[in-house]
Design a protein around this motif. Structure first.
Motif, short mmCIF file in Angstrom:
data_model
loop_
_atom_site.label_atom_id
_atom_site.label_comp_id
_atom_site.label_asym_id
_atom_site.label_seq_id
_atom_site.Cartn_x
_atom_site.Cartn_y
_atom_site.Cartn_z
N LYS A 184 22.71 83.36 23.23
CA LYS A 184 23.83 82.86 24.03
C LYS A 184 23.36 81.93 25.15
O LYS A 184 24.13 81.13 25.65
CB LYS A 184 24.63 84.03 24.61
CG LYS A 184 25.34 84.80 23.51
CD LYS A 184 26.49 85.58 24.04
CE LYS A 184 27.26 86.20 22.88
NZ LYS A 184 27.71 87.55 23.19
N PRO A 242 20.97 77.85 22.66
CA PRO A 242 21.90 76.72 22.86
C PRO A 242 21.33 75.69 23.84
O PRO A 242 21.49 74.48 23.66
CB PRO A 242 23.14 77.40 23.45
CG PRO A 242 23.07 78.80 23.01
CD PRO A 242 21.61 79.14 22.90
N SER A 284 20.61 71.85 23.09
CA SER A 284 21.24 70.76 23.83
C SER A 284 20.19 69.84 24.44
O SER A 284 20.36 68.62 24.44
CB SER A 284 22.20 71.31 24.90
OG SER A 284 21.47 71.89 25.95
N SER A 327 41.67 69.07 20.88
CA SER A 327 40.48 69.59 21.54
C SER A 327 40.20 68.85 22.84
O SER A 327 40.10 67.63 22.87
CB SER A 327 39.27 69.44 20.61
OG SER A 327 38.10 69.45 21.38
N LEU A 364 37.47 68.90 24.31
CA LEU A 364 36.11 68.37 24.20
C LEU A 364 36.13 66.93 23.71
O LEU A 364 35.46 66.05 24.26
CB LEU A 364 35.29 69.22 23.22
CG LEU A 364 34.83 70.57 23.70
CD1 LEU A 364 34.04 71.26 22.61
CD2 LEU A 364 33.99 70.41 24.97
N GLY A 411 28.15 75.53 25.29
CA GLY A 411 28.44 76.47 24.21
C GLY A 411 28.21 75.89 22.82
O GLY A 411 27.99 74.69 22.66
N TRP A 412 28.27 76.79 21.86
CA TRP A 412 28.02 76.36 20.47
C TRP A 412 29.02 75.33 20.00
O TRP A 412 28.69 74.43 19.23
CB TRP A 412 28.04 77.58 19.54
CG TRP A 412 26.77 78.39 19.64
CD1 TRP A 412 26.62 79.58 20.29
CD2 TRP A 412 25.49 78.06 19.09
NE1 TRP A 412 25.32 80.01 20.19
CE2 TRP A 412 24.61 79.10 19.45
CE3 TRP A 412 25.02 77.00 18.34
CZ2 TRP A 412 23.27 79.11 19.09
CZ3 TRP A 412 23.69 77.00 17.97
CH2 TRP A 412 22.82 78.04 18.34
N ASN A 413 30.28 75.44 20.45
CA ASN A 413 31.29 74.46 19.99
C ASN A 413 30.96 73.05 20.47
O ASN A 413 31.12 72.07 19.75
CB ASN A 413 32.69 74.90 20.43
CG ASN A 413 32.76 75.15 21.92
OD1 ASN A 413 31.73 75.33 22.57
ND2 ASN A 413 33.96 75.18 22.46
N VAL A 414 30.47 72.97 21.73
CA VAL A 414 30.07 71.66 22.26
C VAL A 414 28.87 71.13 21.47
O VAL A 414 28.81 69.94 21.11
CB VAL A 414 29.71 71.75 23.76
CG1 VAL A 414 29.14 70.44 24.25
CG2 VAL A 414 30.92 72.16 24.57
N ARG A 455 28.05 71.79 18.45
CA ARG A 455 28.45 71.37 17.11
C ARG A 455 29.02 69.94 17.16
O ARG A 455 28.62 69.07 16.39
CB ARG A 455 29.49 72.34 16.55
CG ARG A 455 29.21 72.75 15.12
CD ARG A 455 30.12 73.87 14.68
NE ARG A 455 29.76 75.16 15.28
CZ ARG A 455 30.61 75.97 15.90
NH1 ARG A 455 31.88 75.63 16.04
NH2 ARG A 455 30.20 77.11 16.41
N LEU A 456 29.90 69.71 18.12
CA LEU A 456 30.50 68.38 18.24
C LEU A 456 29.43 67.33 18.55
O LEU A 456 29.39 66.25 17.95
CB LEU A 456 31.58 68.39 19.33
CG LEU A 456 32.26 67.04 19.58
CD1 LEU A 456 32.98 66.57 18.33
CD2 LEU A 456 33.24 67.13 20.75
N SER A 457 28.54 67.68 19.51
CA SER A 457 27.49 66.72 19.88
C SER A 457 26.62 66.38 18.68
O SER A 457 26.26 65.22 18.46
CB SER A 457 26.59 67.30 20.98
OG SER A 457 27.36 67.66 22.08
#
Lengths: 338, 396
Positions: A58, A62, A66, A120, A122, A195-198, A200-202
């Protein structure tokens, strides 16, 4: 030394260095894990405790991802800008592009504007940063057509950066405390709390863009001889320039949107890369930039976390100290040559 | 049908016409030189031909194909360029710069095949640049850079090469070397070459056709032997002072308009250096007796106040001798350039003898003693030094 041998040595060294910086970030922190602990888990001799699991998956992993992604993005973005301006001193931060992105992100955070069809937040933030980057890039280009002196251009870029920052400050003055806190912590620049969602998008934005840059190796190399030669060899200069600007803006916008403005990586990494590999051939340079950009940011983040632990420094504090001397040295050595 | 043709080209920037009505036609293997003073529009024409700026009007065709209707990529196969702008690709070797010439021929990733490598090598050999291959481009000398850029253009294997002032910044050795390379490209590889040059004298030696440009107008177009005349050069370059001899490709400064107190006995090309040395120090002089087919004659005409000359291949006649004697009587010093005094040149021996009889000092470069009491020098500069000293004494 034969070139191909040098390439191999540098590549191996960079891969080892990257692995080392990843491990370094994995094990160090307020709760320390030893290499042995991790290897034992990999070998199946023991399993993580819940605390260890949470810290690793966590927080640390990540954060490592990043640093890797944004390090790559900043390095490639800087490389594209340097190719575009035929100058090693430019980067997204120096030219005020990051600040432009920051202004627009600030605008969105503070005003809570949402774009109807995009659900979203983001993506909204990323788009805001991209628009900000592109606008300040266009502003720089407008001046670049008038002045051919690169020092003046750098000053112009800094001024654009200041104006954008003033705009951000202006908005802060009218914002409520809660919003200010969000904006200030974001604008310090940090790889923490992503976070993981960011991620993933990046990754979806950065990885294809970098692959695209790699596929542009051939015209990128020809472009090194200047626009006129490049054109004479068959490159459609207008669209190629546009592609360069858009790709570099997307990359720096993505970083600025999710990690905040991070200074000097875009200048320092391409330069260290060229010095170590001793070639400008993009086919070789781009992979080197990827490896080096990732390790540079991992190392910077390691220092940011551990130097004054438990107090954490902003990532720009560290990258500035690491990168600014390189820029000064570049400026001085260029002056000497001319 | 000519290989490359331009019809009524109009070139310039942002609709402002710089040069109008440009017409030319070139066959394969021909060299065209653009000549004209600085700012006449040479570069604008070349920039238009190479598509760096847009053609305002007119049409350029290669084998009847309109060059303006094709893409950059296709164009690259027809035309390669060597520009004046300095390029500074960091961390690139000369070989890599040359290899970029293969750009239009390589695959998506620019992979060099064995055939490409062979052509790169040949191009380097062509410009005598194999030794430079692994050196950093930016550390090469100007001449070396120019040769590498030409190799890059050769490598592109286009039928047409356009070079913008390829000889500027180069010293004489490299100039000659470079023009030789260009000439052999035209002769051996049938390249059609368009270039601008600063040096009129070189243009007439290398070009098959010349475009003379003056103040944004085409002054003349044709073979150099027909259109490069003394007059044309005087007009195109606005030469009010000084003089350019197109026959021998020689530039002289204006003559000194004062009463001449020196007489130079010249001939056989031996006096030209003396003329220039005197002219440089602002000393006026007369000269004779020269034969009209002598190189000294051409230069004397431009630098001497009076030139006494005799027709080719005849003995010096009495009337010429008398004319020369008259000038010698009125001068302070006589200089003998050590011209041959035998055969038809016997008259000049009489002249030296006359000068001695008149009590004039005769400064001579002659190695042998002819028994007349000449003041001998081994080289020109000490002699000129004494001339200057003497004139100063006389003046005071």
């Amino acid at each position: 030394m034969k070139k191909s041998i040098r390439f191999k040595i540098v590549f191996v060294a960079l891969v080892v260095f990257l692995a080392y910086t990843i491990m370094l970030n994995l094990v160090s922190g307020s709760i320390s894990l030893s290499y042995k602990d991790i290897i034992d888990v990999i070998l199946g001799n023991r399993i993580f405790t819940e605390l260890e699991y949470n810290i690793l998956f966590k927080i640390r992993i990540p954060r490592i991802i990043s640093a890797i992604l944004f390090g790559i993005a900043l390095s490639i973005s800087g490389f594209l800008l340097q190719t575009f301006f035929k100058n090693p001193i430019v980067g997204p931060f120096v030219l005020g592009i990051s600040s432009g992105a920051r202004l627009f992100v600030g605008l969105f955070i503070l005003s809570n504007i949402s774009i109807g069809f995009i659900e979203s937040p983001l993506i909204t933030i990323f788009l805001a940063a991209a628009v900000g980057s592109l606008l300040s890039m266009l502003l720089v280009l407008l001046f670049a057509r008038k002045v051919d002196n690169i020092s003046i251009l750098v000053v112009v870029g800094m001024m654009i950066g200041y104006i954008a920052s003033a705009g951000t400050d202006f908005m802060i003055a009218f914002a409520n405390e809660h919003e200010i806190a969000a904006l200030v912590s974001w604008s310090m620049g940090s790889f923490s709390g992503i976070g993981w969602n960011v991620l993933r998008l990046s990754a979806v934005i950065i990885i294809p863009t970098v692959v695209l840059v790699f596929f542009l190796s051939k015209p990128l190399e020809a472009y090194l001889l200047g626009e006129n030669y490049a054109k004479s060899m068959g490159i459609d200069i207008k669209s190629f320039r546009l592609v360069l600007i858009i790709l570099s803006s997307i990359l720096s916008a993505c970083v600025t949107a999710f990690a905040g403005p991070i200074s000097f990586v875009g200048i320092a990494v391409p330069h260290i890369a060229r010095l170590s590999i001793k070639t400008s051939n993009p086919k070789i340079l781009v992979p080197v930039l990827v490896l080096l950009g990732a390790s540079f940011c991992l190392l910077a983040d390691y220092f940011a976390r551990t130097l004054f632990s438990p107090t954490e420094l902003s990532i720009s504090t560290v990258t500035s100290v690491m990168g600014a001397p390189i820029v000064i040295w570049l400026m001085v050595s260029r002056r000497k040559k001319v | 049908m000519s290989f490359l043709a331009a019809k009524d080209l109009q070139v310039g920037y942002h609709k402002r016409i710089v040069v109008d009505n440009i017409n030319m036609d070139l066959n394969k293997g021909e060299i065209l030189c653009l000549l004209g003073p600085n700012g006449c529009g040479k570069s604008t024409i070349l920039k238009t031909i190479t598509n760096q700026i847009e053609l305002l009007n007119g049409k350029m065709t290669v084998m009847d194909k309109d060059l303006n209707s094709i893409s950059n990529g296709e164009r690259a196969k027809y035309m390669s360029i060597v520009l004046t702008e300095r390029i500074d690709p960091a961390m690139m070797t000369a070989g890599e710069v040359v290899a970029l010439g293969r750009y239009p021929h390589t695959n998506y990733f620019g992979k060099l095949t064995d055939n490409d490598l062979r052509i790169i090598e040949e191009s380097l050999i062509c410009v005598n640049g194999m030794k430079l291959k692994n050196k950093q481009f930016k550390y090469l000398s100007d001449g070396e850079k120019q040769r590498i850029l030409i190799a890059r253009a050769i490598c592109q294997e286009s039928d047409i090469m356009v070079l913008d002032e390829p000889t500027s910044f180069l010293d004489i050795k490299y100039k000659v070397e470079l023009l030789n390379i260009i000439k052999s490209l035209a002769l051996k590889k049938s390249k059609t070459i368009i270039m601008s040059l600063h040096e009129i004298e070189l243009a007439s030696k290398i070009a098959d056709k010349v475009l003379l440009i003056k103040d944004g107008k085409i002054y003349d177009y044709g073979a150099p032997e027909d259109i490069i005349t003394d007059e044309a050069i005087r007009e195109v370059y606005n030469l009010d002072s000084g003089y350019f001899n197109t026959t021998i490709g020689n530039i002289e400064l204006p003559k000194i308009e004062e009463e001449a107190k020196i007489f130079v006995i010249g001939g056989g090309g031996k006096a030209s250096r003396i003329y220039r040395a005197l002219n440089r120090r602002g000393i006026a002089f007369n000269s004779g007796i020269l034969f009209k087919n002598d190189m000294d004659y051409n230069i004397s005409l431009k630098l001497s106040n009076k030139t006494i000359a005799e027709d080719e291949f005849v003995n010096i006649r009495e009337e010429k001798l008398e004319e020369a004697k008259e000038l010698i009587k009125n001068c302070d010093l006589v200089i003998d350039s050590a011209v041959s005094l035998a055969g038809i040149g016997k008259g000049n021996y009489d002249l030296i003898q006359f000068a001695i009889e008149e009590g004039k000092r005769v400064l001579s470069l002659r190695k042998e003693d002819i028994g007349l009491g000449l003041i001998n020098y081994n080289t020109i500069s000490p002699m000129i030094h004494d001339v200057v000293e003497y004139l100063r004494l006389v003046k005071n």
